[in-house]
Design an enzyme around this catalytic site. Structure first.
Site, mmCIF file in Angstrom:
data_model
loop_
_atom_site.group_PDB
_atom_site.id
_atom_site.type_symbol
_atom_site.label_atom_id
_atom_site.label_comp_id
_atom_site.label_asym_id
_atom_site.label_seq_id
_atom_site.Cartn_x
_atom_site.Cartn_y
_atom_site.Cartn_z
ATOM 1 N N SER A 126 0.831 -1.208 0.000
ATOM 2 C CA SER A 126 0.000 0.000 0.000
ATOM 3 C C SER A 126 0.860 1.250 0.000
ATOM 4 C CB SER A 126 -0.858 -0.037 1.268
ATOM 5 O OG SER A 126 -1.494 1.197 1.477
ATOM 6 N N TYR A 151 -2.207 -1.280 10.987
ATOM 7 C CA TYR A 151 -2.437 -1.764 9.617
ATOM 8 C C TYR A 151 -1.250 -1.399 8.721
ATOM 9 C CZ TYR A 151 -3.946 -1.899 4.786
ATOM 10 O OH TYR A 151 -3.986 -2.134 3.431
ATOM 11 N N LYS A 155 1.950 -3.730 6.646
ATOM 12 C CA LYS A 155 2.397 -3.703 5.245
ATOM 13 C C LYS A 155 3.913 -3.505 5.185
ATOM 14 C CE LYS A 155 -1.590 -4.449 3.446
ATOM 15 N NZ LYS A 155 -1.885 -5.793 2.925
HETATM 16 P P1 NAD Z 1 -11.140 -7.081 0.962
HETATM 17 O O1 NAD Z 1 -11.407 -7.067 2.419
HETATM 18 O O2 NAD Z 1 -12.255 -6.791 0.038
HETATM 19 O O3 NAD Z 1 -10.498 -8.495 0.540
HETATM 20 C C1 NAD Z 1 -9.730 -9.270 1.407
HETATM 21 C C2 NAD Z 1 -10.305 -10.688 1.399
HETATM 22 O O4 NAD Z 1 -9.487 -11.513 2.231
HETATM 23 C C3 NAD Z 1 -11.728 -10.758 1.934
HETATM 24 O O5 NAD Z 1 -12.552 -11.464 1.021
HETATM 25 C C4 NAD Z 1 -11.593 -11.531 3.263
HETATM 26 O O6 NAD Z 1 -12.733 -12.314 3.540
HETATM 27 C C5 NAD Z 1 -10.332 -12.340 3.010
HETATM 28 N N1 NAD Z 1 -9.571 -12.688 4.226
HETATM 29 C C6 NAD Z 1 -9.175 -11.854 5.214
HETATM 30 N N2 NAD Z 1 -8.495 -12.544 6.154
HETATM 31 C C7 NAD Z 1 -8.432 -13.832 5.737
HETATM 32 C C8 NAD Z 1 -7.886 -15.028 6.280
HETATM 33 N N3 NAD Z 1 -7.276 -15.048 7.473
HETATM 34 N N4 NAD Z 1 -8.004 -16.176 5.580
HETATM 35 C C9 NAD Z 1 -8.651 -16.191 4.390
HETATM 36 N N5 NAD Z 1 -9.211 -15.100 3.832
HETATM 37 C C10 NAD Z 1 -9.108 -13.921 4.498
HETATM 38 O O7 NAD Z 1 -9.919 -6.076 0.708
HETATM 39 P P2 NAD Z 1 -9.354 -5.470 -0.662
HETATM 40 O O8 NAD Z 1 -9.723 -4.039 -0.706
HETATM 41 O O9 NAD Z 1 -9.695 -6.357 -1.795
HETATM 42 O O10 NAD Z 1 -7.808 -5.534 -0.349
HETATM 43 C C11 NAD Z 1 -7.008 -6.633 -0.753
HETATM 44 C C12 NAD Z 1 -5.584 -6.408 -0.276
HETATM 45 O O11 NAD Z 1 -5.107 -5.167 -0.777
HETATM 46 C C13 NAD Z 1 -5.423 -6.343 1.237
HETATM 47 O O12 NAD Z 1 -4.215 -6.947 1.573
HETATM 48 C C14 NAD Z 1 -5.365 -4.856 1.518
HETATM 49 O O13 NAD Z 1 -4.644 -4.570 2.689
HETATM 50 C C15 NAD Z 1 -4.618 -4.363 0.281
HETATM 51 N N6 NAD Z 1 -4.847 -2.955 -0.035
HETATM 52 C C16 NAD Z 1 -6.129 -2.509 -0.207
HETATM 53 C C17 NAD Z 1 -6.348 -1.171 -0.514
HETATM 54 C C18 NAD Z 1 -7.734 -0.632 -0.647
HETATM 55 O O14 NAD Z 1 -7.908 0.595 -0.556
HETATM 56 N N7 NAD Z 1 -8.748 -1.439 -0.897
HETATM 57 C C19 NAD Z 1 -5.256 -0.300 -0.666
HETATM 58 C C20 NAD Z 1 -3.957 -0.807 -0.505
HETATM 59 C C21 NAD Z 1 -3.776 -2.149 -0.190
HETATM 60 C C1 WQD Z 2 -9.510 9.381 0.776
HETATM 61 C C2 WQD Z 2 -9.672 10.868 1.029
HETATM 62 C C3 WQD Z 2 -10.056 11.413 3.350
HETATM 63 C C4 WQD Z 2 -13.942 9.483 3.665
HETATM 64 C C5 WQD Z 2 -6.969 4.468 3.072
HETATM 65 C C6 WQD Z 2 -5.932 3.754 3.901
HETATM 66 C C7 WQD Z 2 -4.783 3.342 3.047
HETATM 67 C C8 WQD Z 2 -5.261 2.548 1.832
HETATM 68 C C9 WQD Z 2 -6.373 3.220 1.119
HETATM 69 C C10 WQD Z 2 -5.074 0.226 2.283
HETATM 70 C C11 WQD Z 2 -8.947 11.336 2.300
HETATM 71 C C12 WQD Z 2 -11.252 11.779 2.498
HETATM 72 C C13 WQD Z 2 -12.735 9.968 3.191
HETATM 73 C C14 WQD Z 2 -14.962 10.408 4.018
HETATM 74 C C15 WQD Z 2 -13.523 12.210 3.339
HETATM 75 N N1 WQD Z 2 -5.768 1.268 2.198
HETATM 76 N N2 WQD Z 2 -12.525 11.294 3.039
HETATM 77 N N3 WQD Z 2 -14.718 11.743 3.814
HETATM 78 O O1 WQD Z 2 -7.248 7.612 3.623
HETATM 79 O O2 WQD Z 2 -6.276 7.727 1.301
HETATM 80 O O3 WQD Z 2 -6.366 5.579 2.450
HETATM 81 O O4 WQD Z 2 -7.398 3.591 2.049
HETATM 82 O O5 WQD Z 2 -3.882 0.093 2.246
HETATM 83 O O6 WQD Z 2 -3.944 2.594 3.846
HETATM 84 O O7 WQD Z 2 -5.485 4.644 4.909
HETATM 85 O O8 WQD Z 2 -8.473 6.594 1.643
HETATM 86 O O9 WQD Z 2 -10.813 6.576 0.931
HETATM 87 O O10 WQD Z 2 -10.301 6.706 3.394
HETATM 88 O O11 WQD Z 2 -9.837 8.679 1.960
HETATM 89 O O12 WQD Z 2 -13.344 13.429 3.199
HETATM 90 O O13 WQD Z 2 -16.048 10.055 4.485
HETATM 91 O O14 WQD Z 2 -11.064 11.145 1.266
HETATM 92 O O15 WQD Z 2 -9.815 12.402 4.310
HETATM 93 O O16 WQD Z 2 -8.454 12.608 2.038
HETATM 94 P P1 WQD Z 2 -7.049 6.981 2.314
HETATM 95 P P2 WQD Z 2 -9.931 7.062 2.007
#
Ligand code: NAD
Ligand code: WQD
Length: 339
Positions: A126, A151, A155
Protein backbone atom coordinates in the site's frame (compact mmCIF):
# COMPACT_ATOMS: atom_id res chain seq x y z
CA UNK A 1 -2.73 -24.27 -17.66
CA UNK A 2 -0.70 -22.73 -14.87
CA UNK A 3 -2.35 -22.86 -11.46
CA UNK A 4 -2.40 -19.63 -9.49
CA UNK A 5 -3.58 -19.39 -5.89
CA UNK A 6 -5.40 -16.15 -5.06
CA UNK A 7 -5.88 -15.63 -1.33
CA UNK A 8 -8.68 -13.23 -0.47
CA UNK A 9 -9.95 -13.87 -3.99
CA UNK A 10 -13.56 -13.11 -3.09
CA UNK A 11 -12.63 -9.66 -1.81
CA UNK A 12 -12.80 -6.39 -3.71
CA UNK A 13 -9.44 -6.33 -5.52
CA UNK A 14 -8.99 -10.11 -5.45
CA UNK A 15 -12.24 -10.83 -7.32
CA UNK A 16 -11.36 -8.41 -10.13
CA UNK A 17 -7.92 -9.98 -10.36
CA UNK A 18 -9.35 -13.51 -10.55
CA UNK A 19 -11.37 -12.45 -13.61
CA UNK A 20 -8.28 -10.98 -15.32
CA UNK A 21 -6.23 -14.10 -14.55
CA UNK A 22 -8.93 -16.33 -16.02
CA UNK A 23 -9.10 -14.10 -19.12
CA UNK A 24 -5.35 -14.58 -19.54
CA UNK A 25 -5.65 -18.37 -19.41
CA UNK A 26 -4.65 -19.16 -15.84
CA UNK A 27 -6.38 -21.74 -13.70
CA UNK A 28 -7.37 -20.00 -10.49
CA UNK A 29 -7.75 -21.41 -7.00
CA UNK A 30 -9.30 -19.10 -4.44
CA UNK A 31 -8.88 -19.24 -0.69
CA UNK A 32 -11.07 -16.96 1.39
CA UNK A 33 -12.53 -17.18 4.89
CA UNK A 34 -15.47 -14.89 3.95
CA UNK A 35 -14.61 -12.55 6.85
CA UNK A 36 -15.12 -9.58 4.52
CA UNK A 37 -16.81 -11.10 1.48
CA UNK A 38 -19.56 -13.48 0.47
CA UNK A 39 -20.16 -16.48 -1.75
CA UNK A 40 -22.20 -14.28 -4.12
CA UNK A 41 -18.88 -12.98 -5.42
CA UNK A 42 -18.05 -16.46 -6.69
CA UNK A 43 -21.21 -16.35 -8.76
CA UNK A 44 -20.33 -12.86 -10.03
CA UNK A 45 -16.89 -14.04 -11.15
CA UNK A 46 -18.37 -17.07 -12.89
CA UNK A 47 -21.00 -14.95 -14.64
CA UNK A 48 -18.24 -12.81 -16.14
CA UNK A 49 -15.69 -15.42 -17.11
CA UNK A 50 -18.02 -18.43 -17.55
CA UNK A 51 -15.34 -20.37 -15.68
CA UNK A 52 -16.09 -21.32 -12.08
CA UNK A 53 -12.84 -20.91 -10.14
CA UNK A 54 -12.00 -23.54 -7.56
CA UNK A 55 -12.90 -22.15 -4.17
CA UNK A 56 -11.93 -23.28 -0.72
CA UNK A 57 -13.28 -21.62 2.41
CA UNK A 58 -10.24 -21.59 4.62
CA UNK A 59 -8.86 -19.30 7.30
CA UNK A 60 -5.17 -18.71 6.63
CA UNK A 61 -4.57 -18.07 10.34
CA UNK A 62 -4.84 -21.81 10.90
CA UNK A 63 -1.44 -23.17 10.03
CA UNK A 64 -2.50 -26.82 9.96
CA UNK A 65 -5.28 -26.03 7.45
CA UNK A 66 -2.84 -24.10 5.28
CA UNK A 67 -0.40 -27.05 5.30
CA UNK A 68 -3.19 -29.44 4.46
CA UNK A 69 -4.29 -27.25 1.53
CA UNK A 70 -0.79 -27.22 0.03
CA UNK A 71 -0.40 -30.98 0.50
CA UNK A 72 -3.41 -31.31 -1.80
CA UNK A 73 -2.33 -28.52 -4.18
CA UNK A 74 1.44 -28.77 -4.41
CA UNK A 75 1.34 -28.01 -8.15
CA UNK A 76 0.51 -24.33 -7.60
CA UNK A 77 2.94 -22.18 -9.60
CA UNK A 78 2.24 -18.76 -8.17
CA UNK A 79 0.46 -17.03 -5.31
CA UNK A 80 -1.23 -13.64 -5.21
CA UNK A 81 -1.81 -12.81 -1.58
CA UNK A 82 -4.65 -10.36 -1.00
CA UNK A 83 -6.11 -11.84 2.20
CA UNK A 84 -5.71 -9.37 5.03
CA UNK A 85 -7.67 -7.11 7.31
CA UNK A 86 -7.66 -3.57 5.95
CA UNK A 87 -9.55 -1.12 8.16
CA UNK A 88 -7.06 1.43 9.48
CA UNK A 89 -9.23 2.56 12.43
CA UNK A 90 -10.03 -1.00 13.49
CA UNK A 91 -6.31 -1.80 13.47
CA UNK A 92 -5.72 0.94 16.05
CA UNK A 93 -8.50 -0.55 18.23
CA UNK A 94 -7.40 -4.15 17.80
CA UNK A 95 -3.73 -4.30 16.81
CA UNK A 96 -3.26 -7.98 17.63
CA UNK A 97 -6.01 -8.98 15.19
CA UNK A 98 -4.11 -7.10 12.49
CA UNK A 99 -0.68 -8.43 13.38
CA UNK A 100 -2.07 -11.96 13.53
CA UNK A 101 -4.16 -11.82 10.37
CA UNK A 102 -1.79 -9.84 8.18
CA UNK A 103 1.53 -11.32 9.32
CA UNK A 104 0.86 -14.93 10.35
CA UNK A 105 -1.01 -15.62 7.14
CA UNK A 106 1.94 -14.35 5.09
CA UNK A 107 4.44 -16.37 7.11
CA UNK A 108 2.43 -19.59 6.79
CA UNK A 109 2.15 -19.14 3.03
CA UNK A 110 5.87 -18.47 2.66
CA UNK A 111 6.67 -21.58 4.70
CA UNK A 112 4.60 -23.62 2.25
CA UNK A 113 6.39 -21.93 -0.65
CA UNK A 114 9.65 -23.15 0.87
CA UNK A 115 8.33 -26.67 1.35
CA UNK A 116 6.90 -27.07 -2.15
CA UNK A 117 9.34 -24.90 -4.12
CA UNK A 118 6.69 -22.35 -5.13
CA UNK A 119 8.77 -19.43 -6.32
CA UNK A 120 6.38 -16.76 -7.56
CA UNK A 121 4.67 -14.49 -5.05
CA UNK A 122 2.75 -11.24 -5.46
CA UNK A 123 1.91 -9.23 -2.36
CA UNK A 124 -0.72 -6.49 -1.80
CA UNK A 125 1.15 -3.58 -0.32
CA UNK A 126 0.00 0.00 0.00
CA UNK A 127 1.03 3.59 -0.54
CA UNK A 128 0.46 3.90 3.19
CA UNK A 129 4.09 2.75 3.63
CA UNK A 130 5.26 6.19 2.43
CA UNK A 131 3.46 8.19 5.13
CA UNK A 132 3.55 11.93 4.43
CA UNK A 133 5.89 12.15 1.44
CA UNK A 134 8.82 14.59 1.22
CA UNK A 135 8.30 15.10 -2.49
CA UNK A 136 5.67 14.30 -5.11
CA UNK A 137 5.00 12.25 -7.14
CA UNK A 138 6.33 9.42 -4.97
CA UNK A 139 8.89 7.03 -6.43
CA UNK A 140 9.44 3.52 -5.13
CA UNK A 141 12.76 4.50 -3.56
CA UNK A 142 11.19 7.21 -1.40
CA UNK A 143 11.80 6.45 2.27
CA UNK A 144 9.35 4.25 4.09
CA UNK A 145 8.14 6.38 7.00
CA UNK A 146 7.15 5.25 10.49
CA UNK A 147 3.67 3.76 10.19
CA UNK A 148 0.79 5.70 11.71
CA UNK A 149 -1.36 2.60 12.32
CA UNK A 150 -0.89 -1.11 13.05
CA UNK A 151 -2.44 -1.76 9.62
CA UNK A 152 0.23 0.34 7.90
CA UNK A 153 2.87 -1.31 10.03
CA UNK A 154 1.77 -4.77 8.86
CA UNK A 155 2.40 -3.70 5.24
CA UNK A 156 5.89 -2.43 6.09
CA UNK A 157 6.77 -5.56 8.09
CA UNK A 158 5.34 -7.79 5.35
CA UNK A 159 7.62 -6.18 2.78
CA UNK A 160 10.58 -6.81 5.12
CA UNK A 161 9.54 -10.43 5.60
CA UNK A 162 9.38 -10.90 1.85
CA UNK A 163 12.73 -9.20 1.22
CA UNK A 164 14.47 -11.28 3.89
CA UNK A 165 12.90 -14.52 2.63
CA UNK A 166 13.88 -13.78 -0.97
CA UNK A 167 17.47 -13.20 0.10
CA UNK A 168 17.86 -16.74 1.49
CA UNK A 169 15.66 -18.80 -0.82
CA UNK A 170 14.59 -19.18 -4.42
CA UNK A 171 11.46 -17.14 -3.71
CA UNK A 172 10.79 -14.26 -6.12
CA UNK A 173 8.36 -11.68 -4.84
CA UNK A 174 6.77 -8.49 -6.09
CA UNK A 175 5.15 -6.06 -3.66
CA UNK A 176 2.57 -3.90 -5.40
CA UNK A 177 1.95 -0.65 -3.59
CA UNK A 178 -1.62 0.31 -4.41
CA UNK A 179 -2.79 3.89 -4.24
CA UNK A 180 -6.59 4.35 -3.88
CA UNK A 181 -8.53 1.65 -5.76
CA UNK A 182 -12.09 2.59 -6.73
CA UNK A 183 -14.81 1.51 -9.19
CA UNK A 184 -16.47 -1.73 -10.20
CA UNK A 185 -16.35 -4.23 -13.06
CA UNK A 186 -18.13 -2.96 -16.18
CA UNK A 187 -20.50 -5.94 -16.13
CA UNK A 188 -21.59 -4.89 -12.62
CA UNK A 189 -21.21 -8.53 -11.54
CA UNK A 190 -18.56 -7.59 -8.95
CA UNK A 191 -17.61 -4.41 -7.12
CA UNK A 192 -16.81 -2.97 -3.72
CA UNK A 193 -19.20 -3.93 -0.93
CA UNK A 194 -17.92 -2.65 2.41
CA UNK A 195 -19.50 -4.04 5.57
CA UNK A 196 -21.08 -1.40 7.80
CA UNK A 197 -20.34 2.30 7.44
CA UNK A 198 -17.77 2.82 4.68
CA UNK A 199 -14.45 4.28 5.79
CA UNK A 200 -13.29 5.06 2.26
CA UNK A 201 -14.36 8.06 0.24
CA UNK A 202 -15.96 6.59 -2.88
CA UNK A 203 -18.22 3.98 -1.23
CA UNK A 204 -19.31 6.71 1.20
CA UNK A 205 -20.16 8.95 -1.75
CA UNK A 206 -22.16 6.28 -3.59
CA UNK A 207 -24.02 5.25 -0.41
CA UNK A 208 -24.87 8.90 0.23
CA UNK A 209 -26.17 9.34 -3.30
CA UNK A 210 -28.18 6.13 -2.84
CA UNK A 211 -29.79 7.57 0.30
CA UNK A 212 -28.19 5.17 2.78
CA UNK A 213 -26.18 7.99 4.38
CA UNK A 214 -27.48 11.47 5.10
CA UNK A 215 -24.41 13.35 3.92
CA UNK A 216 -20.74 12.97 3.15
CA UNK A 217 -18.33 14.59 5.59
CA UNK A 218 -15.40 16.11 3.76
CA UNK A 219 -12.53 15.83 6.22
CA UNK A 220 -10.93 19.27 6.11
CA UNK A 221 -10.72 22.14 3.62
CA UNK A 222 -7.81 23.93 5.27
CA UNK A 223 -4.97 21.77 3.97
CA UNK A 224 -2.20 23.45 1.98
CA UNK A 225 -3.66 22.28 -1.35
CA UNK A 226 -5.39 24.25 -4.11
CA UNK A 227 -8.93 23.80 -2.77
CA UNK A 228 -7.89 22.92 0.80
CA UNK A 229 -8.94 19.24 0.68
CA UNK A 230 -6.58 16.22 0.66
CA UNK A 231 -5.15 14.82 -2.54
CA UNK A 232 -5.02 11.12 -3.49
CA UNK A 233 -4.35 8.99 -6.55
CA UNK A 234 -7.62 7.17 -7.39
CA UNK A 235 -7.12 4.15 -9.63
CA UNK A 236 -9.74 1.97 -11.32
CA UNK A 237 -9.79 -1.48 -9.73
CA UNK A 238 -9.77 -3.19 -13.15
CA UNK A 239 -6.53 -1.40 -14.10
CA UNK A 240 -5.11 -2.52 -10.78
CA UNK A 241 -6.24 -6.10 -11.36
CA UNK A 242 -4.54 -6.20 -14.77
CA UNK A 243 -1.23 -5.18 -13.20
CA UNK A 244 -1.30 -8.35 -11.10
CA UNK A 245 -1.48 -10.54 -14.19
CA UNK A 246 1.47 -8.68 -15.72
CA UNK A 247 3.45 -8.97 -12.49
CA UNK A 248 2.75 -12.70 -12.27
CA UNK A 249 3.76 -13.19 -15.91
CA UNK A 250 6.99 -11.31 -15.15
CA UNK A 251 7.85 -13.75 -12.37
CA UNK A 252 6.76 -16.88 -14.23
CA UNK A 253 8.88 -15.93 -17.24
CA UNK A 254 11.80 -14.99 -14.97
CA UNK A 255 11.94 -11.43 -16.26
CA UNK A 256 12.37 -9.97 -12.78
CA UNK A 257 15.61 -8.05 -12.25
CA UNK A 258 15.97 -8.77 -8.54
CA UNK A 259 14.34 -11.39 -6.36
CA UNK A 260 12.31 -8.79 -4.51
CA UNK A 261 10.76 -5.97 -6.49
CA UNK A 262 8.41 -3.14 -5.60
CA UNK A 263 6.07 -1.21 -7.89
CA UNK A 264 3.71 1.69 -7.35
CA UNK A 265 0.27 1.12 -8.83
CA UNK A 266 -1.47 4.44 -9.37
CA UNK A 267 -2.47 6.73 -12.19
CA UNK A 268 0.14 9.38 -11.41
CA UNK A 269 -2.61 11.96 -11.11
CA UNK A 270 -3.60 13.52 -7.81
CA UNK A 271 -7.23 14.52 -7.20
CA UNK A 272 -8.61 16.40 -4.23
CA UNK A 273 -11.63 15.22 -2.26
CA UNK A 274 -13.66 18.13 -3.62
CA UNK A 275 -12.59 17.26 -7.17
CA UNK A 276 -13.86 13.71 -6.64
CA UNK A 277 -17.17 15.05 -5.32
CA UNK A 278 -17.54 17.42 -8.28
CA UNK A 279 -16.56 14.76 -10.76
CA UNK A 280 -19.08 12.34 -9.24
CA UNK A 281 -21.86 14.91 -9.56
CA UNK A 282 -20.89 15.76 -13.12
CA UNK A 283 -20.51 12.20 -14.43
CA UNK A 284 -23.58 10.76 -12.74
CA UNK A 285 -25.87 13.80 -12.70
CA UNK A 286 -26.56 13.08 -9.00
CA UNK A 287 -26.50 15.89 -6.46
CA UNK A 288 -24.43 14.94 -3.42
CA UNK A 289 -25.15 16.19 0.09
CA UNK A 290 -21.90 17.06 1.74
CA UNK A 291 -20.48 19.28 4.44
CA UNK A 292 -16.99 20.29 5.40
CA UNK A 293 -15.96 18.95 8.81
CA UNK A 294 -12.71 18.80 10.82
CA UNK A 295 -9.66 16.99 9.50
CA UNK A 296 -9.56 13.22 10.09
CA UNK A 297 -6.64 12.35 12.40
CA UNK A 298 -3.86 10.48 10.61
CA UNK A 299 -4.69 11.67 7.08
CA UNK A 300 -1.71 12.63 4.94
CA UNK A 301 -2.13 15.83 2.95
CA UNK A 302 -1.22 14.73 -0.51
CA UNK A 303 -0.05 11.48 -2.05
CA UNK A 304 0.13 10.33 -5.67
CA UNK A 305 2.32 7.89 -7.53
CA UNK A 306 5.28 8.28 -9.79
CA UNK A 307 4.28 5.55 -12.24
CA UNK A 308 7.45 5.56 -14.36
CA UNK A 309 8.78 2.28 -12.96
CA UNK A 310 5.48 0.42 -13.43
CA UNK A 311 5.10 1.95 -16.92
CA UNK A 312 8.61 1.20 -18.13
CA UNK A 313 9.71 -1.91 -16.23
CA UNK A 314 6.39 -3.69 -15.81
CA UNK A 315 4.96 -2.37 -19.07
CA UNK A 316 1.69 -1.45 -17.36
CA UNK A 317 -0.23 1.79 -17.38
CA UNK A 318 -3.60 2.75 -15.90
CA UNK A 319 -5.99 3.21 -18.81
CA UNK A 320 -9.30 4.14 -17.25
CA UNK A 321 -10.20 7.59 -15.99
CA UNK A 322 -11.50 8.60 -12.60
CA UNK A 323 -14.82 9.39 -14.33
CA UNK A 324 -15.01 5.78 -15.64
CA UNK A 325 -14.39 4.53 -12.12
CA UNK A 326 -16.93 6.82 -10.46
CA UNK A 327 -19.56 5.99 -13.04
CA UNK A 328 -19.07 2.25 -12.53
CA UNK A 329 -19.04 2.64 -8.73
CA UNK A 330 -22.38 4.46 -8.92
CA UNK A 331 -23.96 1.92 -11.30
CA UNK A 332 -22.77 -0.87 -9.00
CA UNK A 333 -24.25 0.85 -5.94
CA UNK A 334 -27.56 1.27 -7.81
CA UNK A 335 -27.57 -2.40 -8.74
CA UNK A 336 -26.79 -3.57 -5.23
CA UNK A 337 -29.49 -1.34 -3.72
CA UNK A 338 -32.03 -2.16 -6.40
CA UNK A 339 -32.34 1.49 -7.48
P1 NAD B 1 -11.14 -7.08 0.96
O1 NAD B 1 -11.41 -7.07 2.42
O2 NAD B 1 -12.25 -6.79 0.04
O3 NAD B 1 -10.50 -8.50 0.54
C1 NAD B 1 -9.73 -9.27 1.41
C2 NAD B 1 -10.30 -10.69 1.40
O4 NAD B 1 -9.49 -11.51 2.23
C3 NAD B 1 -11.73 -10.76 1.93
O5 NAD B 1 -12.55 -11.46 1.02
C4 NAD B 1 -11.59 -11.53 3.26
O6 NAD B 1 -12.73 -12.31 3.54
C5 NAD B 1 -10.33 -12.34 3.01
N1 NAD B 1 -9.57 -12.69 4.23
C6 NAD B 1 -9.17 -11.85 5.21
N2 NAD B 1 -8.50 -12.54 6.15
C7 NAD B 1 -8.43 -13.83 5.74
C8 NAD B 1 -7.89 -15.03 6.28
N3 NAD B 1 -7.28 -15.05 7.47
N4 NAD B 1 -8.00 -16.18 5.58
C9 NAD B 1 -8.65 -16.19 4.39
N5 NAD B 1 -9.21 -15.10 3.83
C10 NAD B 1 -9.11 -13.92 4.50
O7 NAD B 1 -9.92 -6.08 0.71
P2 NAD B 1 -9.35 -5.47 -0.66
O8 NAD B 1 -9.72 -4.04 -0.71
O9 NAD B 1 -9.70 -6.36 -1.79
O10 NAD B 1 -7.81 -5.53 -0.35
C11 NAD B 1 -7.01 -6.63 -0.75
C12 NAD B 1 -5.58 -6.41 -0.28
O11 NAD B 1 -5.11 -5.17 -0.78
C13 NAD B 1 -5.42 -6.34 1.24
O12 NAD B 1 -4.21 -6.95 1.57
C14 NAD B 1 -5.36 -4.86 1.52
O13 NAD B 1 -4.64 -4.57 2.69
C15 NAD B 1 -4.62 -4.36 0.28
N6 NAD B 1 -4.85 -2.95 -0.04
C16 NAD B 1 -6.13 -2.51 -0.21
C17 NAD B 1 -6.35 -1.17 -0.51
C18 NAD B 1 -7.73 -0.63 -0.65
O14 NAD B 1 -7.91 0.59 -0.56
N7 NAD B 1 -8.75 -1.44 -0.90
C19 NAD B 1 -5.26 -0.30 -0.67
C20 NAD B 1 -3.96 -0.81 -0.50
C21 NAD B 1 -3.78 -2.15 -0.19
C1 WQD C 1 -9.51 9.38 0.78
C2 WQD C 1 -9.67 10.87 1.03
C3 WQD C 1 -10.06 11.41 3.35
C4 WQD C 1 -13.94 9.48 3.67
C5 WQD C 1 -6.97 4.47 3.07
C6 WQD C 1 -5.93 3.75 3.90
C7 WQD C 1 -4.78 3.34 3.05
C8 WQD C 1 -5.26 2.55 1.83
C9 WQD C 1 -6.37 3.22 1.12
C10 WQD C 1 -5.07 0.23 2.28
C11 WQD C 1 -8.95 11.34 2.30
C12 WQD C 1 -11.25 11.78 2.50
C13 WQD C 1 -12.73 9.97 3.19
C14 WQD C 1 -14.96 10.41 4.02
C15 WQD C 1 -13.52 12.21 3.34
N1 WQD C 1 -5.77 1.27 2.20
N2 WQD C 1 -12.53 11.29 3.04
N3 WQD C 1 -14.72 11.74 3.81
O1 WQD C 1 -7.25 7.61 3.62
O2 WQD C 1 -6.28 7.73 1.30
O3 WQD C 1 -6.37 5.58 2.45
O4 WQD C 1 -7.40 3.59 2.05
O5 WQD C 1 -3.88 0.09 2.25
O6 WQD C 1 -3.94 2.59 3.85
O7 WQD C 1 -5.48 4.64 4.91
O8 WQD C 1 -8.47 6.59 1.64
O9 WQD C 1 -10.81 6.58 0.93
O10 WQD C 1 -10.30 6.71 3.39
O11 WQD C 1 -9.84 8.68 1.96
O12 WQD C 1 -13.34 13.43 3.20
O13 WQD C 1 -16.05 10.06 4.48
O14 WQD C 1 -11.06 11.14 1.27
O15 WQD C 1 -9.82 12.40 4.31
O16 WQD C 1 -8.45 12.61 2.04
P1 WQD C 1 -7.05 6.98 2.31
P2 WQD C 1 -9.93 7.06 2.01
Amino acid sequence: MKKILVTGGLGYIGSHTVVELQKSGYQVLIIDNLSNSSLDVLEGITNISKIPPTFERLDLRFKADVSDFFKRNSDIEGIIHFAASKAVGESVENPLLYYENNLNTLIYLLQECNTYGIENFIFSSSCTVYGEPDSLPITEDAPVKAATSPYGNTKQISEEILKDTCSVSSLKAIALRYFNPIGAHETLEIGELPAGVPQNLVPFITQTAAGLRKELSVFGNDYPTEDGSCIRDYIHVVDLAKAHVIAMQRLLSKKNETQFEVFNLGTGRGSSVLEVVNSFEKTTGEKLNYKIVARRPGDVISVYADTKKANEVLGWKAEKTMEDALKSAWKWEQKVRGI
